[in-house]
Design an enzyme around this catalytic site. Structure first.
Site, mmCIF file in Angstrom:
data_model
loop_
_atom_site.group_PDB
_atom_site.id
_atom_site.type_symbol
_atom_site.label_atom_id
_atom_site.label_comp_id
_atom_site.label_asym_id
_atom_site.label_seq_id
_atom_site.Cartn_x
_atom_site.Cartn_y
_atom_site.Cartn_z
ATOM 1 N N PRO A 1 0.781 -1.230 0.000
ATOM 2 C CA PRO A 1 0.000 0.000 0.000
ATOM 3 C C PRO A 1 0.817 1.287 0.000
ATOM 4 O O PRO A 1 1.835 1.383 0.688
ATOM 5 C CB PRO A 1 -0.846 -0.105 1.277
ATOM 6 N N ASN A 2 0.314 2.214 -0.776
ATOM 7 C CA ASN A 2 0.834 3.586 -0.919
ATOM 8 C C ASN A 2 2.086 3.678 -1.789
ATOM 9 O O ASN A 2 2.502 4.776 -2.135
ATOM 10 C CB ASN A 2 1.090 4.236 0.465
ATOM 11 N N ARG B 1 5.423 11.681 -3.605
ATOM 12 C CA ARG B 1 5.234 12.252 -2.262
ATOM 13 C C ARG B 1 6.425 11.826 -1.387
ATOM 14 O O ARG B 1 7.052 10.805 -1.646
ATOM 15 C CB ARG B 1 3.952 11.712 -1.593
ATOM 16 N N TYR C 1 11.543 8.512 0.614
ATOM 17 C CA TYR C 1 11.469 7.432 -0.368
ATOM 18 C C TYR C 1 12.142 7.748 -1.715
ATOM 19 O O TYR C 1 12.191 6.885 -2.584
ATOM 20 C CB TYR C 1 9.999 7.035 -0.588
ATOM 21 N N ASN D 1 8.104 -5.788 -1.383
ATOM 22 C CA ASN D 1 8.070 -4.707 -0.417
ATOM 23 C C ASN D 1 6.611 -4.607 0.036
ATOM 24 O O ASN D 1 5.802 -3.959 -0.634
ATOM 25 C CB ASN D 1 8.539 -3.386 -1.027
ATOM 26 N N ALA E 1 3.328 -1.203 4.606
ATOM 27 C CA ALA E 1 2.828 -1.289 5.995
ATOM 28 C C ALA E 1 2.396 -2.702 6.367
ATOM 29 O O ALA E 1 2.441 -3.077 7.557
ATOM 30 C CB ALA E 1 1.669 -0.313 6.183
ATOM 31 N N GLU F 1 12.940 -9.717 0.642
ATOM 32 C CA GLU F 1 12.150 -8.601 1.198
ATOM 33 C C GLU F 1 12.956 -7.312 1.028
ATOM 34 O O GLU F 1 14.140 -7.286 1.378
ATOM 35 C CB GLU F 1 11.887 -8.896 2.677
ATOM 36 N N HIS G 1 12.974 -3.040 1.678
ATOM 37 C CA HIS G 1 12.421 -1.789 2.200
ATOM 38 C C HIS G 1 13.291 -0.641 1.723
ATOM 39 O O HIS G 1 14.531 -0.703 1.837
ATOM 40 C CB HIS G 1 12.352 -1.810 3.725
ATOM 41 N N ARG H 1 13.680 3.850 12.185
ATOM 42 C CA ARG H 1 12.404 4.561 12.269
ATOM 43 C C ARG H 1 11.625 4.109 13.522
ATOM 44 O O ARG H 1 12.206 3.546 14.442
ATOM 45 C CB ARG H 1 11.634 4.353 10.956
HETATM 46 O O1 CA2 Z 1 10.745 1.578 3.544
HETATM 47 C C1 CA2 Z 1 9.894 0.923 2.971
HETATM 48 O O2 CA2 Z 1 10.023 0.504 1.818
HETATM 49 C C2 CA2 Z 1 8.559 0.639 3.671
HETATM 50 O O3 CA2 Z 1 8.143 -0.674 3.322
HETATM 51 C C3 CA2 Z 1 7.583 1.675 3.142
HETATM 52 C C4 CA2 Z 1 6.224 1.627 3.822
HETATM 53 C C5 CA2 Z 1 6.363 1.631 5.340
HETATM 54 O O4 CA2 Z 1 5.091 1.451 5.939
HETATM 55 C C6 CA2 Z 1 7.308 0.563 5.823
HETATM 56 O O5 CA2 Z 1 7.435 0.658 7.219
HETATM 57 C C7 CA2 Z 1 8.664 0.706 5.183
HETATM 58 C C8 CA2 Z 1 5.379 2.821 3.391
HETATM 59 C C9 CA2 Z 1 5.180 2.935 1.926
HETATM 60 C C10 CA2 Z 1 4.580 4.254 1.633
HETATM 61 O O6 CA2 Z 1 5.006 4.623 0.348
HETATM 62 C C11 CA2 Z 1 4.965 5.920 0.009
HETATM 63 C C12 CA2 Z 1 5.742 6.295 -1.049
HETATM 64 C C13 CA2 Z 1 5.768 7.587 -1.439
HETATM 65 C C14 CA2 Z 1 4.998 8.540 -0.789
HETATM 66 C C15 CA2 Z 1 4.208 8.149 0.274
HETATM 67 C C16 CA2 Z 1 4.174 6.838 0.664
#
Ligand code: CA2
Length: 145
Positions: free
Chosen positions: A11-12, A19, A24, A75, A78, A99, A101, A108
């Site tokens: 997700p996201n 964003r 990221y 990946n 969340a 996996e 990230h 974090r």
């Molecule tokens: O660091 C990572 O790749 C995470 O898997 C990213 C997740 C986070 O919940 C994990 O703890 C670590 C969040 C992905 C959100 O992706 C976005 C990308 C761009 C802008 C906003 C959100």
């Protein structure tokens, strides 16, 4: 014919590059797919990158991988920290699972320090930005070569 690697994103991550670039980075998922396909050429692997904001859809993608992929790079975003369903699905997959990230989850919040998926993953990459996906592709080349 080259083997296929599924690159699954939770997700996201559809917002990658659009964003929160301070966390990221600026690359989009389309950029990640292009880079991974280029690495794949080097190690004789094809890639199929997918993203979903829905847990059940990611479970279905893993089921699909059982028939159609030699390895999974995931990946779970969340869902990393919450999803027994994704872990259970990965346990039904026979090939290598890596996996990834983008951020260093260990630097974090404490809730990001635990990963259900790590109990199945053959390797984990965190904090290398989107380069982590390309590194995982190289590792897939070694594991499947
Ligand atoms: O660091 C990572 O790749 C995470 O898997 C990213 C997740 C986070 O919940 C994990 O703890 C670590 C969040 C992905 C959100 O992706 C976005 C990308 C761009 C802008 C906003 C959100």
């Amino acid at each position: 014919m080259s083997k296929t690697i599924y690159i699954l994103n939770g997700p996201n991550l559809n917002l990658l590059g659009k964003r929160q670039p301070e966390i990221y980075g600026h690359d989009t998922l389309a950029d990640v797919e292009t880079t991974c396909a280029a690495v794949g050429k080097d190690v004789d692997l094809s890639v199929k990158l997918m993203q979903s904001n829905h847990e059940g859809e990611i479970v279905e993608m893993i089921h699909d991988a059982r028939e159609n992929a030699a390895g999974i790079i995931i990946n779970p975003a969340a869902y990393t920290h919450t999803s027994v369903a994704i872990l259970d699905a990965l346990h039904t997959f026979d090939g290598p699972v890596l996996e990834v990230h983008i951020s260093n989850v260990h630097k974090r919040e404490a809730f990001r320090h635990h990963s259900y998926v790590s109990q199945r993953a053959d390797g984990v990459i965190a904090g290398f930005g989107v380069e982590g996906y390309a590194l995982a592709m190289r590792r897939m080349g070694t594991l499947l070569g």
